[in-house]
Design an enzyme around this catalytic site. Structure first.
Site, PDB file in Angstrom:
ATOM      1  N   PRO A  87      25.677  -7.315 -34.878  1.00  0.00           N
ATOM      2  CA  PRO A  87      24.937  -7.704 -33.661  1.00  0.00           C
ATOM      3  C   PRO A  87      24.744  -9.218 -33.555  1.00  0.00           C
ATOM      4  O   PRO A  87      24.368  -9.719 -32.497  1.00  0.00           O
ATOM      5  CB  PRO A  87      23.592  -6.979 -33.795  1.00  0.00           C
ATOM      6  CG  PRO A  87      23.549  -6.396 -35.154  1.00  0.00           C
ATOM      7  CD  PRO A  87      24.920  -6.405 -35.725  1.00  0.00           C
ATOM      8  N   GLU A 114      21.082  -1.691 -43.825  1.00  0.00           N
ATOM      9  CA  GLU A 114      20.268  -2.766 -43.243  1.00  0.00           C
ATOM     10  C   GLU A 114      21.094  -4.006 -42.956  1.00  0.00           C
ATOM     11  O   GLU A 114      20.819  -4.767 -42.065  1.00  0.00           O
ATOM     12  CB  GLU A 114      19.139  -3.184 -44.200  1.00  0.00           C
ATOM     13  CG  GLU A 114      17.847  -2.384 -44.190  1.00  0.00           C
ATOM     14  CD  GLU A 114      17.605  -1.486 -43.006  1.00  0.00           C
ATOM     15  OE1 GLU A 114      16.965  -1.942 -42.037  1.00  0.00           O
ATOM     16  OE2 GLU A 114      18.011  -0.320 -43.051  1.00  0.00           O
ATOM     17  N   ARG A 151      43.731  -0.793 -24.557  1.00  0.00           N
ATOM     18  CA  ARG A 151      44.113  -0.703 -23.144  1.00  0.00           C
ATOM     19  C   ARG A 151      44.924  -1.914 -22.689  1.00  0.00           C
ATOM     20  O   ARG A 151      45.581  -1.865 -21.663  1.00  0.00           O
ATOM     21  CB  ARG A 151      42.870  -0.518 -22.271  1.00  0.00           C
ATOM     22  CG  ARG A 151      42.075   0.707 -22.710  1.00  0.00           C
ATOM     23  CD  ARG A 151      40.797   0.931 -21.937  1.00  0.00           C
ATOM     24  NE  ARG A 151      41.071   1.433 -20.620  1.00  0.00           N
ATOM     25  CZ  ARG A 151      41.094   0.711 -19.516  1.00  0.00           C
ATOM     26  NH1 ARG A 151      40.809  -0.568 -19.585  1.00  0.00           N
ATOM     27  NH2 ARG A 151      41.373   1.244 -18.379  1.00  0.00           N
ATOM     28  N   ASP A 166      41.642  -2.984 -13.501  1.00  0.00           N
ATOM     29  CA  ASP A 166      40.286  -2.519 -13.799  1.00  0.00           C
ATOM     30  C   ASP A 166      39.202  -3.450 -13.329  1.00  0.00           C
ATOM     31  O   ASP A 166      39.438  -4.612 -13.093  1.00  0.00           O
ATOM     32  CB  ASP A 166      40.087  -2.445 -15.313  1.00  0.00           C
ATOM     33  CG  ASP A 166      40.790  -1.270 -15.887  1.00  0.00           C
ATOM     34  OD1 ASP A 166      41.072  -0.345 -15.141  1.00  0.00           O
ATOM     35  OD2 ASP A 166      41.049  -1.307 -17.098  1.00  0.00           O
TER      36      ASP A 166
HETATM   37 CL1  6GU Z   1      28.931  -4.851 -33.937  1.00  0.00          CL
HETATM   38  N1  6GU Z   1      26.960  -3.556 -35.112  1.00  0.00           N
HETATM   39  C1  6GU Z   1      25.740  -3.017 -35.143  1.00  0.00           C
HETATM   40  N2  6GU Z   1      25.310  -2.400 -36.249  1.00  0.00           N
HETATM   41  N3  6GU Z   1      24.905  -3.060 -34.120  1.00  0.00           N
HETATM   42  C2  6GU Z   1      25.361  -3.666 -33.027  1.00  0.00           C
HETATM   43  C3  6GU Z   1      26.617  -4.249 -32.921  1.00  0.00           C
HETATM   44  C4  6GU Z   1      27.419  -4.169 -34.007  1.00  0.00           C
HETATM   45  N4  6GU Z   1      26.764  -4.779 -31.704  1.00  0.00           N
HETATM   46  C5  6GU Z   1      25.629  -4.539 -31.085  1.00  0.00           C
HETATM   47  N5  6GU Z   1      24.781  -3.863 -31.862  1.00  0.00           N
END
Ligand code: 6GU
Length: 257
Positions: A87, A114, A151, A166
C-alpha cells in the site's frame, strides 16, 4: 510472469477462467505462482518472525523471498522486472498496466502479515499499490495488477474488445451501452443507436463518453487527450447539462445517485 506468494492456492480460480485462461492457452502469457514457503530453510518452513524492537504482528523474513527471486533468475537466465505489492507503492493505473505489459519477464511479490522486512524492498524495481486502503495481503493486489496488465499484451483481447477502446485508455470513461430489447420496463434505448447511421453513432458515443466523464470524473478531463472536435462536443455537453439542470430533469431513465 511469476508471482511470489505465501498463498499460491488463491490464484488458480482466477487464472483458469475466461480471458486469462485463454491467454495462457494461446501462449501469449505464462503465469507461475511460486510458494515463498518452499524456500524456507528450516524444518518448520518459517517465513515470518517477530519484529525487532517489539510490536504487534509478524514480519515476512527476507531470506526465503531473496532465495525465491534468485531461483527465478536462474530459471530465466535473465533479469526480470521485480514489482513489490504494497500500500506504500506507486498508485496503479491503466498507464502503469500498459508499461508492465511490455516487460518480458515480470515478478510480482505479494507480501502478507503485518509487513515485510525492509530489506525485501531492495529486491524490487518498483513498488505498486492498488489504492488507498489496506488489504490483508498482496495477493488480491497481484491479481489486479496481472489482470489489468494482461489486457495490454498484444493478442490477448480481440480487435473488438481492444484495451485501447476501454475507459481510461484515452483518459475518458466509456459511455452508455445497450442491447435488446429496445424498450425495457419503460426505459428506451436512444433512437440514434437504432437508426444505423454509423457516423452519427460514433459521434454520439464520443459525446456521451465525454458527458459521463464530465459528470463522474471531471478530474480526468484535465489530462484526457481531446481533439478539437472533442472540445466542441465538450462545449455542447456543458451547455446541455446546464440547460438540463435549469429544467431540473434527472437525465433520461437513469436514477441519479
Ligand atoms: Cl499492493 N497490498 C496490500 N496488502 N494492501 C494494499 C495494496 C497492496 N494496495 C492497496 N492496499
Amino acid at each position: 510472469m511469476y508471482i511470489l506468494t505465501l498463498f499460491p492456492g488463491m490464484f488458480p480460480p482466477v487464472f483458469n477462467t475466461s480471458i486469462i485462461k485463454r491467454a495462457q492457452e494461446q501462449d501469449l502469457v505464462r503465469i507461475r505462482t511460486v510458494d515463498i514457503r518452499g524456500f524456507a530453510k528450516d524444518a518448520h518452513k518459517t517465513v515470518d518472525d517477530y519484529p525487532y524492537g517489539g510490536g504487534p504482528g509478524m514480519v515476512l523474513k527476507p531470506e526465503p523471498v531473496y532465495e525465491a527471486v534468485d531461483w527465478i533468475k536462474q530459471e530465466l537466465g535473465r533479469e526480470p522486472f521485480v514489482v513489490l505489492l504494497t500500500p506504500q507503492g506507486r498508485r496503479f493505473s491503466a498507464g502503469l498496466a500498459r508499461q508492465l505489459a511490455q516487460k518480458p519477464d515480470l515478478v510480482l511479490i505479494a507480501g502478507h502479515y503485518e509487513g515485510f522486512d525492509e530489506r525485501i524492498r531492495c529486491l524490487a524495481h518498483m513498488e505498486v499499490s492498488v489504492g488507498d486502503y489496506v488489504l490483508t495481503g498482496g495477493e488480491l493486489a497481484a491479481m489486479v495488477v496481472l489482470d489489468a496488465s494482461i489486457r495490454f499484451v498484444p493478442g490477448v483481447l480481440g480487435d473488438k474488445e481492444s484495451a485501447l477502446q476501454d475507459s481510461f485508455s484515452d483518459g475518458l470513461l466509456e459511455g452508455p451501452q445497450y442491447t435488446r430489447p429496445a424498450e425495457f420496463r419503460g426505459m428506451k434505448v436512444p433512437e440514434i443507436l437504432l437508426a444505423g447511421r454509423h457516423e452519427d453513432i460514433s459521434r454520439w458515443r464520443r459525446k456521451e463518453a465525454i458527458r459521463r466523464t464530465l459528470k463522474r470524473r471531471p478530474d480526468l478531463l484535465e489530462t484526457a487527450c481531446l481533439t478539437f472536435e472533442d472540445r466542441c462536443l465538450l462545449e455542447q455537453v456543458i451547455d446541455e447539462e446546464k440547460a438540463s439542470e435549469a429544467r431540473g430533469d434527472n437525465c433520461g431513465h437513469h436514477k441519479t445517485n
